[in-house]
Design an enzyme around this catalytic site. Structure first.
Site, PDB file in Angstrom:
ATOM      1  N   LYS A  84       1.071  -1.449   0.224  1.00  0.00           N
ATOM      2  CA  LYS A  84       0.242  -0.187   0.094  1.00  0.00           C
ATOM      3  C   LYS A  84       0.665   0.929  -0.250  1.00  0.00           C
ATOM      4  O   LYS A  84       1.874   1.046   0.467  1.00  0.00           O
ATOM      5  CB  LYS A  84      -0.799  -0.053   1.046  1.00  0.00           C
ATOM      6  CG  LYS A  84      -2.434   0.733   1.571  1.00  0.00           C
ATOM      7  CD  LYS A  84      -2.929   1.185   2.318  1.00  0.00           C
ATOM      8  CE  LYS A  84      -4.176   1.573   2.755  1.00  0.00           C
ATOM      9  NZ  LYS A  84      -5.477   1.466   4.026  1.00  0.00           N
ATOM     10  N   SER A 159      -9.456   1.351   3.004  1.00  0.00           N
ATOM     11  CA  SER A 159      -8.974   2.106   2.290  1.00  0.00           C
ATOM     12  C   SER A 159      -7.913   0.941   1.140  1.00  0.00           C
ATOM     13  O   SER A 159      -7.435   1.973  -0.023  1.00  0.00           O
ATOM     14  CB  SER A 159      -7.736   3.267   2.626  1.00  0.00           C
ATOM     15  OG  SER A 159      -7.715   2.612   3.424  1.00  0.00           O
ATOM     16  N   SER A 183      -9.806  -1.131   6.762  1.00  0.00           N
ATOM     17  CA  SER A 183      -9.321  -0.816   5.401  1.00  0.00           C
ATOM     18  C   SER A 183      -8.593  -1.944   4.995  1.00  0.00           C
ATOM     19  O   SER A 183      -7.761  -1.819   3.656  1.00  0.00           O
ATOM     20  CB  SER A 183      -8.392   0.599   5.677  1.00  0.00           C
ATOM     21  OG  SER A 183      -9.356   1.715   5.554  1.00  0.00           O
TER      22      SER A 183
HETATM   23  N1  GLN Z   1     -13.073   3.030   5.803  1.00  0.00           N
HETATM   24  C1  GLN Z   1     -12.585   3.948   7.230  1.00  0.00           C
HETATM   25  C2  GLN Z   1     -12.011   5.535   6.539  1.00  0.00           C
HETATM   26  O1  GLN Z   1     -12.552   5.567   5.824  1.00  0.00           O
HETATM   27  C3  GLN Z   1     -11.708   3.251   7.684  1.00  0.00           C
HETATM   28  C4  GLN Z   1     -10.249   3.442   7.567  1.00  0.00           C
HETATM   29  C5  GLN Z   1      -9.200   2.351   7.283  1.00  0.00           C
HETATM   30  O2  GLN Z   1      -9.259   1.022   8.260  1.00  0.00           O
HETATM   31  N2  GLN Z   1      -7.819   3.027   7.175  1.00  0.00           N
HETATM   32  O3  GLN Z   1     -11.596   5.746   8.209  1.00  0.00           O
END
Ligand code: GLN
Length: 483
Positions: A84, A159, A183
């Protein structure tokens, strides 16, 4: 090697490593096969911000040389891994899919990069994400969205959508993501791969660009539970460079995968928040039945505060983000907008450099921390967080593990949730509590739902019981419906 060596793409990471170590397969061949797959399909998927073609080839050649010299090249010998793009790679752009980091090249490697290298792995590229890991669909990237390889009109989740998609598309047998509120697990569910958020502190975050430091964890994506275990063993273990790193050795996971769940107590949460689609609920019910068949006892438990997780998270995570992202001011990292004075430069840089969702989070977080509101919002959210941890602890007095959906739905269509942030936030209903408590949680594919798309079942265990979670995951994998 023959001239027309078969593609190695259908091999698991574990198999690739064994064959490379034995000198039966060259790491160079493996990397070339994956690079060819990326070449053929990346324009449809857009999993990567950067493919490290030359670096990966050079690294693979070094692995082959080491094998030829009789060196022990490690448990991930020659295995391509996609990272990532919020993990620092020395001298290689690390963008967090944000314009604000344009041109920035970290001066050091993240600890996970060192550990992957020590294990013989080959970093093949940096994957797309929601800007600064804020989102659930990878549509918030400054570099365009990533498509779900199983249906390119749909999102891969987020994400870490680029990492999940890279594994699902066959661009790499393994990928790493970060999980602050889901994410890793949500995109794993939507792409039909295994995704693991280990216990908070089990994997070093030195060199992970911080989003919400009390929640962020690094973890793997893989095609199967055994491969996820293999890479997590390689990257976990104490790192003095990360003050939140737990002072213990690497996780031991690969040895427990055949242990089964006979006699285990598996919890079904009776007051889980509603909102999961019927196709997902049906598969989770089947997962409970499969575990019962395998000798586990299914026990109903109550976790009353579970449903408050989302609200608490959307105060705590933005609060921490507003502080962590204060450093992007045009002075130290990445881009700088021209302006007549320093203050105007800060404002212009942040206005141009950050996307809409990041700005929304910074504003939410700054508000939640501001004088007069701190106790009412942030302080209260911390109390809720403690309450959730207490409720989980009470449940673990009765059960060894909890099972529930990872995502409320299968992969949704691109654009479906972009106009309504709340609908996007609701994707994290089932994943967020394990971040708030620091407990290990993972998603394992378990059959399909609507339109034949994969469903992910989530397993959560008490902190430091990652191995038990893998035991359950391996059993579910063995008993997963064929479609
Ligand atoms: N979807 C969640 C957010 O937008 C989690 C994001 C993540 O785990 N980095 O914060």
């Amino acid at each position: 090697m023959s001239d027309i060596a078969p593609p190695t793409l259908d091999l698991r990471a574990a198999t690739i490593a064994v064959r490379v170590r034995a000198g039966e397969l060259s790491a160079a061949q493996v990397v070339d096969d994956y690079l060819a797959a990326i070449d053929a399909h990346e324009t449809d998927v857009h999993a990567f911000n950067l493919v490290l073609t030359d670096e990966a080839r050079a690294r693979a050649a070094a692995v082959d040389d080491a094998v030829a010299a009789g060196d022990d090249v490690g448990p991930l010998a020659g295995v391509p891994v996609a990272l990532k793009d919020n993990m620092c790679t020395r001298g290689v752009p690390t963008t967090c899919s944000s314009k604000i980091l344009e041109g920035w090249r970290p001066p050091y490697d993240a600890t996970i990069v060192d550990r992957l290298r020590d294990a013989g792995a080959v970093v093949i590229g940096k994957t797309n994400l929601d800007e600064f890991a804020m989102g659930s669909s990878t549509e918030n990237s400054a570099f365009g969205r990533t498509n779900n390889p199983l249906d390119v009109t749909r999102v891969p989740g987020g994400s870490s959508g680029g990492s999940a998609a890279s594994v699902a598309a066959g661009f790499a047998p393994l990928a790493l993501g970060s999980d602050t509120g889901g994410s890793i697990r949500q995109p794993a569910a939507l792409c039909g791969v295994v995704g693991v958020k280990p216990t908070y502190g089990a994997v070093s975050r030195l060199g992970l660009v911080a989003f919400a430091s009390s929640l962020d964890q690094i973890g793997p994506f893989a095609h199967d539970v055994a491969d996820a275990a293999l890479v997590l063993e390689a990257i976990s273990g104490h790192d003095p460079g990360d003050s939140t790193s737990i002072d213990q050795g690497p996780l031991e996971l690969t040895t427990v995968l055949e242990h089964g769940v006979d006699g285990m107590r598996i919890g079904r949460i009776t007051d889980l928040p509603e909102g999961a689609d019927p196709d997902v609920v049906e598969r989770v019910d089947q997962a409970f039945a499969a575990l019962a068949d395998a000798g586990a006892t299914i026990i109903d438990v109550s976790v009353p505060a579970f449903g408050y997780g989302l609200t608490a998270y959307y105060l705590i995570a933005p609060a921490e983000a507003s502080s962590n992202l204060a450093r992007y001011d045009g002075v130290r990292f990445g881009m700088r907008a021209e302006a007549p004075d320093t203050n105007a430069m800060y404002i212009a840089t942040r206005t141009e450099g950050f996307g809409a969702e990041v700005k929304r989070r910074i504003m939410l977080g700054t508000y939640a921390l501001s004088a007069g509101y701190y106790d009412a919002y942030y302080g209260r959210a911390l109390k809720v967080r403690r309450r959730i941890a207490q409720d989980f602890a009470a449940a673990y007095a009765q059960v060894d593990a909890l099972v529930m959906p990872a995502s409320p739905s299968v992969a949704f269509r691109a654009g479906d949730k972009t106009a309504d942030p709340m609908s996007m936030y609701l994707c994290d209903t089932y994943t967020i509590p394990a971040n708030l408590t620091g407990e290990p949680a993972m998603s394992v594919p378990f059959g399909t739902g609507a339109d034949g798309l994969p469903v992910g079942v989530q397993i959560i265990t008490p902190a430091l019981h990652d191995a038990r979670m893998f035991q359950v995951a391996a059993e579910l994998e063995r008993r997963a419906p064929a479609s």
